[in-house]
Design a protein around this motif. Sequence first.
Motif, PDB file in Angstrom:
ATOM      1  N   PRO A   1      50.053  27.234  36.542  1.00 12.78           N
ATOM      2  CA  PRO A   1      50.751  26.794  37.809  1.00 12.78           C
ATOM      3  C   PRO A   1      51.921  27.470  38.092  1.00 12.78           C
ATOM      4  O   PRO A   1      52.719  27.926  37.250  1.00 12.78           O
ATOM      5  CB  PRO A   1      50.796  25.373  37.450  1.00 12.78           C
ATOM      6  N   GLY A   2      51.850  27.839  39.488  1.00 12.11           N
ATOM      7  CA  GLY A   2      52.969  28.834  39.896  1.00 12.11           C
ATOM      8  C   GLY A   2      52.683  30.245  39.778  1.00 12.11           C
ATOM      9  O   GLY A   2      53.453  31.308  40.048  1.00 12.11           O
ATOM     10  N   GLY A   3      51.550  30.631  39.054  1.00  8.55           N
ATOM     11  CA  GLY A   3      51.244  32.179  38.873  1.00  8.55           C
ATOM     12  C   GLY A   3      50.694  32.764  39.989  1.00  8.55           C
ATOM     13  O   GLY A   3      50.602  32.009  41.026  1.00  8.55           O
ATOM     14  N   GLN A   4      50.077  33.905  39.657  1.00  3.29           N
ATOM     15  CA  GLN A   4      49.524  34.760  40.808  1.00  3.29           C
ATOM     16  C   GLN A   4      48.339  35.306  40.443  1.00  3.29           C
ATOM     17  O   GLN A   4      47.745  35.442  39.534  1.00  3.29           O
ATOM     18  CB  GLN A   4      50.498  35.842  41.055  1.00  3.29           C
ATOM     19  N   VAL A   5      47.313  35.248  41.439  1.00  2.02           N
ATOM     20  CA  VAL A   5      45.944  35.861  41.843  1.00  2.02           C
ATOM     21  C   VAL A   5      46.120  37.090  42.748  1.00  2.02           C
ATOM     22  O   VAL A   5      46.496  36.526  43.881  1.00  2.02           O
ATOM     23  CB  VAL A   5      44.944  34.815  41.873  1.00  2.02           C
ATOM     24  N   LEU A   6      45.653  38.252  42.360  1.00  3.68           N
ATOM     25  CA  LEU A   6      45.372  39.352  43.241  1.00  3.68           C
ATOM     26  C   LEU A   6      44.182  39.718  43.268  1.00  3.68           C
ATOM     27  O   LEU A   6      43.404  40.232  42.315  1.00  3.68           O
ATOM     28  CB  LEU A   6      46.584  40.151  43.210  1.00  3.68           C
ATOM     29  N   ILE A   7      43.607  39.612  44.552  1.00  2.00           N
ATOM     30  CA  ILE A   7      42.076  40.395  44.819  1.00  2.00           C
ATOM     31  C   ILE A   7      41.978  41.241  45.647  1.00  2.00           C
ATOM     32  O   ILE A   7      42.462  41.198  46.713  1.00  2.00           O
ATOM     33  CB  ILE A   7      41.180  39.068  45.157  1.00  2.00           C
TER      34      ILE A   7
ATOM     35  N   ASP B   1      42.040  26.725  30.528  1.00  2.00           N
ATOM     36  CA  ASP B   1      42.663  26.706  31.546  1.00  2.00           C
ATOM     37  C   ASP B   1      44.370  26.977  31.341  1.00  2.00           C
ATOM     38  O   ASP B   1      44.826  27.093  30.236  1.00  2.00           O
ATOM     39  CB  ASP B   1      42.916  25.127  31.978  1.00  2.00           C
ATOM     40  N   ASP B   2      44.936  27.618  32.445  1.00  2.00           N
ATOM     41  CA  ASP B   2      46.464  28.052  32.241  1.00  2.00           C
ATOM     42  C   ASP B   2      46.625  29.001  31.304  1.00  2.00           C
ATOM     43  O   ASP B   2      47.719  28.844  30.533  1.00  2.00           O
ATOM     44  CB  ASP B   2      47.251  26.472  32.079  1.00  2.00           C
ATOM     45  N   SER B   3      45.711  29.919  31.237  1.00  2.00           N
ATOM     46  CA  SER B   3      45.943  30.965  30.122  1.00  2.00           C
ATOM     47  C   SER B   3      46.863  32.255  30.327  1.00  2.00           C
ATOM     48  O   SER B   3      47.217  32.973  29.750  1.00  2.00           O
ATOM     49  CB  SER B   3      44.444  31.592  29.626  1.00  2.00           C
ATOM     50  N   PHE B   4      46.972  32.424  31.699  1.00  2.00           N
ATOM     51  CA  PHE B   4      47.511  33.637  32.189  1.00  2.00           C
ATOM     52  C   PHE B   4      48.677  33.447  33.323  1.00  2.00           C
ATOM     53  O   PHE B   4      48.573  32.480  34.201  1.00  2.00           O
ATOM     54  CB  PHE B   4      46.703  34.755  32.814  1.00  2.00           C
ATOM     55  N   ASP B   5      49.548  34.500  33.348  1.00  2.00           N
ATOM     56  CA  ASP B   5      50.455  34.461  34.366  1.00  2.00           C
ATOM     57  C   ASP B   5      50.039  35.049  35.688  1.00  2.00           C
ATOM     58  O   ASP B   5      50.428  34.489  36.774  1.00  2.00           O
ATOM     59  CB  ASP B   5      51.788  35.301  33.935  1.00  2.00           C
ATOM     60  N   VAL B   6      49.104  36.147  35.469  1.00  2.00           N
ATOM     61  CA  VAL B   6      48.569  37.016  36.651  1.00  2.00           C
ATOM     62  C   VAL B   6      47.058  37.247  36.303  1.00  2.00           C
ATOM     63  O   VAL B   6      46.865  37.282  35.293  1.00  2.00           O
ATOM     64  CB  VAL B   6      49.258  38.046  36.706  1.00  2.00           C
ATOM     65  N   VAL B   7      46.287  36.903  37.382  1.00  2.00           N
ATOM     66  CA  VAL B   7      44.913  37.249  37.305  1.00  2.00           C
ATOM     67  C   VAL B   7      44.900  38.276  38.429  1.00  2.00           C
ATOM     68  O   VAL B   7      45.053  38.048  39.548  1.00  2.00           O
ATOM     69  CB  VAL B   7      43.790  36.192  37.440  1.00  2.00           C
ATOM     70  N   TRP B   8      44.069  39.543  38.016  1.00  2.00           N
ATOM     71  CA  TRP B   8      43.915  40.663  38.812  1.00  2.00           C
ATOM     72  C   TRP B   8      42.604  41.048  38.929  1.00  2.00           C
ATOM     73  O   TRP B   8      42.016  40.991  37.952  1.00  2.00           O
ATOM     74  CB  TRP B   8      44.849  41.915  38.231  1.00  2.00           C
ATOM     75  N   SER B   9      42.210  41.374  40.157  1.00  2.00           N
ATOM     76  CA  SER B   9      40.408  41.774  40.219  1.00  2.00           C
ATOM     77  C   SER B   9      40.714  42.866  41.435  1.00  2.00           C
ATOM     78  O   SER B   9      40.914  42.495  42.435  1.00  2.00           O
ATOM     79  CB  SER B   9      39.519  40.585  40.205  1.00  2.00           C
TER      80      SER B   9
END
Length: 207
Positions: free
Chosen positions: A138-144, A107-115
Amino acid sequence: MGVLEDKSRARTFYKYLSKVYDRVNPFIWNEEMRDEAIGLLGLEPDDDVLDVGCGTGFATEGLLEHVDQVHGLDQSEHQLERAVGKFGTDGPVEFCRGDAERLPFDDDSFDVVWSSGSIEYWPNPVVALRECRRVTRPGGQVLIVGPDYPNQTVFQKLADAIMLFYDEEEADRMFHEAGFDSWRHHIQQSRPGSPRAITTHAQVPEN
């Protein structure tokens, strides 16, 4: 469920597509579109970034223009072989073979997850989006980035038979069910008449 939303079929598909992927991909998802999407993130060099469904590393290359290191995950050993051939095993990318629906990270390993170009092969996209949210701080970003649903009926029927295509309303449903409460959609297209991409930029809720 489309034919390629079955994981074993998708792996077989990419066994052969991996040989020509880097030549075919720019007709649908090119550098300009990739860089436009990356620009939404406002990346910093020390951000921890995960590229889910990294494939041969097309998005990874763009991400590395902004950050020092990227983690790349893909279920296809053939795609990963191509990616490792580009970046090596001791470079700025740490590769891992794995499943988007069961990400092998805490859990909570990355600032940003991109796919990009991966969600259309996920049998359970909401489950995978929950996983993206779980491993993002928390507060990070996910872009799909996925394929936008076609407008014409004949292409809609073809799309439904192959893999997941979805519109903004369906994207809203998936991101809401995955636990996100803030996101925006961007429609991207390489040229008029070409397939459109739906790019969703989401914020992970603060605890």
